[in-house]
Design an enzyme around this catalytic site. Structure first.
Site, PDB file in Angstrom:
ATOM      1  N   ARG A 171       0.810  -1.216   0.000  1.00 57.72           N
ATOM      2  CA  ARG A 171       0.000   0.000   0.000  1.00 57.72           C
ATOM      3  C   ARG A 171       0.843   1.266   0.000  1.00 57.72           C
ATOM      4  O   ARG A 171       0.318   2.334  -0.180  1.00 57.72           O
ATOM      5  CB  ARG A 171      -0.900   0.012   1.233  1.00 57.72           C
ATOM      6  CG  ARG A 171      -1.975  -1.048   1.227  1.00 57.72           C
ATOM      7  CD  ARG A 171      -2.636  -1.158   2.599  1.00 57.72           C
ATOM      8  NE  ARG A 171      -3.321   0.074   2.979  1.00 57.72           N
ATOM      9  CZ  ARG A 171      -4.569   0.343   2.680  1.00 57.72           C
ATOM     10  NH1 ARG A 171      -5.287  -0.528   2.007  1.00 57.72           N
ATOM     11  NH2 ARG A 171      -5.139   1.468   3.059  1.00 57.72           N
ATOM     12  N   ARG A 175       7.605   6.832  -5.409  1.00 58.79           N
ATOM     13  CA  ARG A 175       7.563   7.630  -6.637  1.00 58.79           C
ATOM     14  C   ARG A 175       8.912   8.193  -6.976  1.00 58.79           C
ATOM     15  O   ARG A 175       9.605   8.693  -6.102  1.00 58.79           O
ATOM     16  CB  ARG A 175       6.656   8.842  -6.421  1.00 58.79           C
ATOM     17  CG  ARG A 175       5.265   8.491  -6.541  1.00 58.79           C
ATOM     18  CD  ARG A 175       4.444   9.698  -6.922  1.00 58.79           C
ATOM     19  NE  ARG A 175       3.100   9.326  -6.529  1.00 58.79           N
ATOM     20  CZ  ARG A 175       2.480   9.850  -5.504  1.00 58.79           C
ATOM     21  NH1 ARG A 175       3.026  10.823  -4.820  1.00 58.79           N
ATOM     22  NH2 ARG A 175       1.295   9.432  -5.200  1.00 58.79           N
ATOM     23  N   ARG A 250      -7.194  -4.098  15.266  1.00 54.38           N
ATOM     24  CA  ARG A 250      -6.324  -3.163  15.970  1.00 54.38           C
ATOM     25  C   ARG A 250      -7.199  -2.024  16.431  1.00 54.38           C
ATOM     26  O   ARG A 250      -8.147  -1.628  15.743  1.00 54.38           O
ATOM     27  CB  ARG A 250      -5.239  -2.594  15.046  1.00 54.38           C
ATOM     28  CG  ARG A 250      -4.091  -3.507  14.798  1.00 54.38           C
ATOM     29  CD  ARG A 250      -3.278  -3.835  16.024  1.00 54.38           C
ATOM     30  NE  ARG A 250      -2.356  -2.776  16.423  1.00 54.38           N
ATOM     31  CZ  ARG A 250      -1.785  -2.735  17.615  1.00 54.38           C
ATOM     32  NH1 ARG A 250      -2.062  -3.635  18.534  1.00 54.38           N
ATOM     33  NH2 ARG A 250      -0.917  -1.771  17.889  1.00 54.38           N
ATOM     34  N   ARG A 281       0.878   9.188  14.967  1.00 54.39           N
ATOM     35  CA  ARG A 281       0.733  10.429  14.210  1.00 54.39           C
ATOM     36  C   ARG A 281       0.168  11.531  15.096  1.00 54.39           C
ATOM     37  O   ARG A 281      -0.488  11.243  16.103  1.00 54.39           O
ATOM     38  CB  ARG A 281      -0.237  10.327  13.030  1.00 54.39           C
ATOM     39  CG  ARG A 281      -0.581   8.998  12.490  1.00 54.39           C
ATOM     40  CD  ARG A 281      -1.362   9.142  11.191  1.00 54.39           C
ATOM     41  NE  ARG A 281      -2.793   8.902  11.387  1.00 54.39           N
ATOM     42  CZ  ARG A 281      -3.665   8.865  10.395  1.00 54.39           C
ATOM     43  NH1 ARG A 281      -3.281   9.081   9.157  1.00 54.39           N
ATOM     44  NH2 ARG A 281      -4.947   8.641  10.629  1.00 54.39           N
ATOM     45  N   GLU A 301      -2.508   9.955  17.959  1.00 53.66           N
ATOM     46  CA  GLU A 301      -3.096   8.625  17.768  1.00 53.66           C
ATOM     47  C   GLU A 301      -2.168   7.554  18.348  1.00 53.66           C
ATOM     48  O   GLU A 301      -1.033   7.401  17.896  1.00 53.66           O
ATOM     49  CB  GLU A 301      -3.296   8.335  16.276  1.00 53.66           C
ATOM     50  CG  GLU A 301      -4.420   9.139  15.667  1.00 53.66           C
ATOM     51  CD  GLU A 301      -4.703   8.756  14.204  1.00 53.66           C
ATOM     52  OE1 GLU A 301      -5.449   9.498  13.560  1.00 53.66           O
ATOM     53  OE2 GLU A 301      -4.169   7.721  13.726  1.00 53.66           O
ATOM     54  N   TYR A 349     -10.569  -3.948   5.021  1.00 49.72           N
ATOM     55  CA  TYR A 349      -9.939  -2.655   5.203  1.00 49.72           C
ATOM     56  C   TYR A 349     -10.471  -1.678   4.147  1.00 49.72           C
ATOM     57  O   TYR A 349      -9.746  -1.245   3.267  1.00 49.72           O
ATOM     58  CB  TYR A 349      -8.434  -2.849   5.047  1.00 49.72           C
ATOM     59  CG  TYR A 349      -7.579  -1.781   5.650  1.00 49.72           C
ATOM     60  CD1 TYR A 349      -6.825  -2.032   6.780  1.00 49.72           C
ATOM     61  CD2 TYR A 349      -7.495  -0.525   5.075  1.00 49.72           C
ATOM     62  CE1 TYR A 349      -6.029  -1.057   7.328  1.00 49.72           C
ATOM     63  CE2 TYR A 349      -6.701   0.463   5.619  1.00 49.72           C
ATOM     64  CZ  TYR A 349      -5.972   0.189   6.739  1.00 49.72           C
ATOM     65  OH  TYR A 349      -5.183   1.166   7.279  1.00 49.72           O
ATOM     66  N   ASP A 351     -11.750   1.715   2.439  1.00 44.86           N
ATOM     67  CA  ASP A 351     -11.760   3.167   2.545  1.00 44.86           C
ATOM     68  C   ASP A 351     -13.173   3.666   2.246  1.00 44.86           C
ATOM     69  O   ASP A 351     -14.033   2.902   1.790  1.00 44.86           O
ATOM     70  CB  ASP A 351     -10.755   3.779   1.558  1.00 44.86           C
ATOM     71  CG  ASP A 351      -9.348   3.831   2.162  1.00 44.86           C
ATOM     72  OD1 ASP A 351      -9.237   3.859   3.406  1.00 44.86           O
ATOM     73  OD2 ASP A 351      -8.379   3.840   1.392  1.00 44.86           O
TER      74      ASP A 351
HETATM   75  P1  FAD Z   1     -18.282   2.437  10.678  1.00 43.68           P
HETATM   76  O1  FAD Z   1     -17.984   3.842  10.379  1.00 43.68           O
HETATM   77  O2  FAD Z   1     -17.444   1.728  11.693  1.00 43.68           O
HETATM   78  O3  FAD Z   1     -19.810   2.359  11.129  1.00 43.68           O
HETATM   79  C1  FAD Z   1     -20.349   1.247  11.784  1.00 43.68           C
HETATM   80  C2  FAD Z   1     -21.340   1.762  12.816  1.00 43.68           C
HETATM   81  O4  FAD Z   1     -22.018   0.641  13.385  1.00 43.68           O
HETATM   82  C3  FAD Z   1     -20.669   2.494  13.959  1.00 43.68           C
HETATM   83  O5  FAD Z   1     -21.242   3.774  14.113  1.00 43.68           O
HETATM   84  C4  FAD Z   1     -20.936   1.604  15.179  1.00 43.68           C
HETATM   85  O6  FAD Z   1     -21.142   2.349  16.372  1.00 43.68           O
HETATM   86  C5  FAD Z   1     -22.206   0.886  14.754  1.00 43.68           C
HETATM   87  N1  FAD Z   1     -22.379  -0.401  15.427  1.00 43.68           N
HETATM   88  C6  FAD Z   1     -21.485  -1.410  15.464  1.00 43.68           C
HETATM   89  N2  FAD Z   1     -21.986  -2.431  16.188  1.00 43.68           N
HETATM   90  C7  FAD Z   1     -23.223  -2.061  16.590  1.00 43.68           C
HETATM   91  C8  FAD Z   1     -24.230  -2.674  17.378  1.00 43.68           C
HETATM   92  N3  FAD Z   1     -24.047  -3.883  17.906  1.00 43.68           N
HETATM   93  N4  FAD Z   1     -25.381  -2.012  17.608  1.00 43.68           N
HETATM   94  C9  FAD Z   1     -25.572  -0.761  17.106  1.00 43.68           C
HETATM   95  N5  FAD Z   1     -24.649  -0.122  16.358  1.00 43.68           N
HETATM   96  C10 FAD Z   1     -23.484  -0.756  16.103  1.00 43.68           C
HETATM   97  N6  FAD Z   1     -11.075   6.002   4.714  1.00 43.68           N
HETATM   98  C11 FAD Z   1     -10.714   6.834   3.707  1.00 43.68           C
HETATM   99  O7  FAD Z   1     -11.293   6.774   2.622  1.00 43.68           O
HETATM  100  N7  FAD Z   1      -9.737   7.776   3.899  1.00 43.68           N
HETATM  101  C12 FAD Z   1      -9.073   7.910   5.088  1.00 43.68           C
HETATM  102  O8  FAD Z   1      -8.200   8.774   5.214  1.00 43.68           O
HETATM  103  C13 FAD Z   1      -9.433   7.029   6.154  1.00 43.68           C
HETATM  104  N8  FAD Z   1      -8.806   7.122   7.338  1.00 43.68           N
HETATM  105  C14 FAD Z   1      -9.180   6.291   8.351  1.00 43.68           C
HETATM  106  C15 FAD Z   1      -8.546   6.437   9.603  1.00 43.68           C
HETATM  107  C16 FAD Z   1      -8.917   5.628  10.659  1.00 43.68           C
HETATM  108  C17 FAD Z   1      -8.231   5.792  11.985  1.00 43.68           C
HETATM  109  C18 FAD Z   1      -9.923   4.638  10.489  1.00 43.68           C
HETATM  110  C19 FAD Z   1     -10.333   3.744  11.631  1.00 43.68           C
HETATM  111  C20 FAD Z   1     -10.554   4.503   9.267  1.00 43.68           C
HETATM  112  C21 FAD Z   1     -10.202   5.314   8.184  1.00 43.68           C
HETATM  113  N9  FAD Z   1     -10.837   5.238   6.952  1.00 43.68           N
HETATM  114  C22 FAD Z   1     -10.457   6.074   5.929  1.00 43.68           C
HETATM  115  C23 FAD Z   1     -11.906   4.243   6.703  1.00 43.68           C
HETATM  116  C24 FAD Z   1     -13.318   4.774   6.966  1.00 43.68           C
HETATM  117  O9  FAD Z   1     -13.429   5.157   8.313  1.00 43.68           O
HETATM  118  C25 FAD Z   1     -14.299   3.635   6.656  1.00 43.68           C
HETATM  119  O10 FAD Z   1     -14.191   3.271   5.305  1.00 43.68           O
HETATM  120  C26 FAD Z   1     -15.768   3.975   6.927  1.00 43.68           C
HETATM  121  O11 FAD Z   1     -15.955   4.778   8.034  1.00 43.68           O
HETATM  122  C27 FAD Z   1     -16.488   2.660   7.143  1.00 43.68           C
HETATM  123  O12 FAD Z   1     -17.874   2.873   7.265  1.00 43.68           O
HETATM  124  P2  FAD Z   1     -18.740   1.702   7.881  1.00 43.68           P
HETATM  125  O13 FAD Z   1     -20.156   2.162   7.824  1.00 43.68           O
HETATM  126  O14 FAD Z   1     -18.401   0.417   7.247  1.00 43.68           O
HETATM  127  O15 FAD Z   1     -18.231   1.513   9.391  1.00 43.68           O
END
Ligand code: FAD
Length: 368
Positions: A171, A175, A250, A281, A301, A349, A351
């Site tokens: 990943r 460049r 993690r 970071r 973080e 993983y 995005d």
């Molecule tokens: P989530 O955002 O995790 O949503 C899941 C939701 O379900 C949460 O609100 C949780 O509370 C809820 N939930 C879980 N279990 C239950 C339950 N039992 N009952 C009720 N509610 C529940 N992507 C990028 O494109 N660019 C970036 O720069 C980037 N940086 C990141 C940095 C970090 C530190 C992290 C962790 C992720 C990053 N991402 C980034 C990825 C991005 O956060 C995810 O792609 C996106 O938020 C995933 O959406 P989701 O709906 O799958 O999951």
């Protein structure tokens, strides 16, 4: 009230699906165990700055359709992710590019940089990299590996680089141009005013009801009976009572501080790449939106091991965990009224652009 769908999780996956279902006249209930919507892309306005509460989020994609889709919900700025690495006070540009090579070795042309890397690769004698350390050295040589990759990666994953799979480092873009733009994607930016507004708009239909501070597992049996269909974006292993064992994740701890100064580090993202600094970071949120407020807000973080009850931020997609996930996915395929999605439901993983893409695929299957 009768609903067509229960959505577990008001993150980007659940909200994209909810938005599209409501557009098609479906009644939707969204629950989330947190006290806010938007999942991990949640931003909170503090002192006029949009703080990325769950880590720095930069939207980037090569997919024009997804870019146009997300632009319905917010106007994006021209932010380009150019993180800086701090190794014991020495500053290097990321991703590894001619600026990095010049600072490190004094080389000026791409051929000189390639020759230097080749010299270090040859000296290391690695033909077939079998772990992250070997993969990194074969991509960028020993100097960069030791100063900019090893400490950061071992902190991030909590494991020795020699025990991590080689694929993780694929990943990292390398460049041979003087270009500090971290992503190769055509479209990139930060929503002006933060990410939460995107999800707010996605969930704004009268056909959508939202209930926060509700854990699906408090009433799993009832929900399964009550709702004709469920979109579940929580942990897939928990849904099946961990019957094949726990998947590993993690986690992270965030330490956010408001500082009485205008500019702390001069960049939105600074990576600390030595092993001694406990955080990976520091994010200075105002720089995502070119803020000129009198104060600034920074977040450190700290990566940490995940234990049941912690927030599962990153799936650990190694062989062992992927095999366990495959078993859960087989079970999931047998539950016809539940669709598993998102980072936790698919144990991937993803995005943001990939999550939107995956949710739109489910929408297409469900409604066409
Ligand atoms: P989530 O955002 O995790 O949503 C899941 C939701 O379900 C949460 O609100 C949780 O509370 C809820 N939930 C879980 N279990 C239950 C339950 N039992 N009952 C009720 N509610 C529940 N992507 C990028 O494109 N660019 C970036 O720069 C980037 N940086 C990141 C940095 C970090 C530190 C992290 C962790 C992720 C990053 N991402 C980034 C990825 C991005 O956060 C995810 O792609 C996106 O938020 C995933 O959406 P989701 O709906 O799958 O999951």
């Amino acid at each position: 009230m009768t609903y067509d769908y229960l959505i577990v999780g008001a993150g980007l996956f659940g909200s994209t699906f909810a938005c599209e279902a409501a557009k098609r006249g479906k009644r939707v209930k969204v629950i989330d165990r947190r006290d806010h919507i938007a999942g991990n892309i949640y931003t909170e306005n503090i002192e006029g700055m949009n703080v990325h509460k769950y880590g720095a989020h930069i939207f980037h994609t090569n997919n024009k359709g997804i870019w146009e889709y997300v632009n319905q919900f917010a106007e994006f700025n021209r932010y380009t992710n150019s993180p800086v690495a701090n190794f014991k006070g020495e500053i290097y540009n990321m991703p590894f590019n001619m600026n990095t090579f010049n600072k490190l070795w004094g080389v000026v042309t791409p051929d000189e940089a390639k020759a230097k890397i080749e010299e270090q690769r040859k000296a290391a004698n690695i033909d077939n990299p079998i772990n992250l350390e070997e993969q990194a050295i074969s991509l960028i040589g020993t100097d960069i590996y030791k100063k900019l990759v090893k400490g950061y990666t071992e902190k991030q994953w909590g494991r020795k680089a020699t025990e991590l799979p080689a694929f993780i480092i694929k990943r990292l873009p390398v460049r041979f141009t003087y270009d500090n733009n971290y992503f190769n994607d055509r479209y990139q930016g930060i929503p002006i005013g933060g990410y939460t507004q995107i999800v707010e708009k996605m969930l704004s239909s009268d056909l959508i009801d939202i209930e926060l501070n509700v854990d699906f597992f408090d009433k799993k049996g009832e929900y399964l009976k009550e709702f004709p269909k469920i979109i579940y974006t929580g942990m897939i292993d928990r849904f099946f009572d961990f019957q094949y064992g726990e998947l590993e994740y993690r986690s992270l701890e965030f330490e956010t501080t408001v500082l009485n100064q205008e500019n702390y580090q001069g960049n939105a993202v600074v990576n600390y790449t030595d092993a001694e600094t406990p955080y990976t970071r520091i994010i200075e949120h105002k720089h995502f939106e070119y803020g000129n407020q009198p104060k600034t807000i920074i977040t450190k973080e700290y990566p940490k091991n995940w234990n049941l009850g912690d927030e599962p931020y990153y799936p650990m997609n190694d062989k062992k965990n992927n095999e366990i996930f495959n078993k859960y996915q087989e079970l999931a395929n047998q539950v016809s009224n539940v669709i598993f999605g998102g980072r936790l439901g698919m144990y991937k993983y993803y995005d943001m652009h990939q999550v939107i893409g995956a949710a739109l695929l489910v929408v297409e299957k469900e409604f066409n």
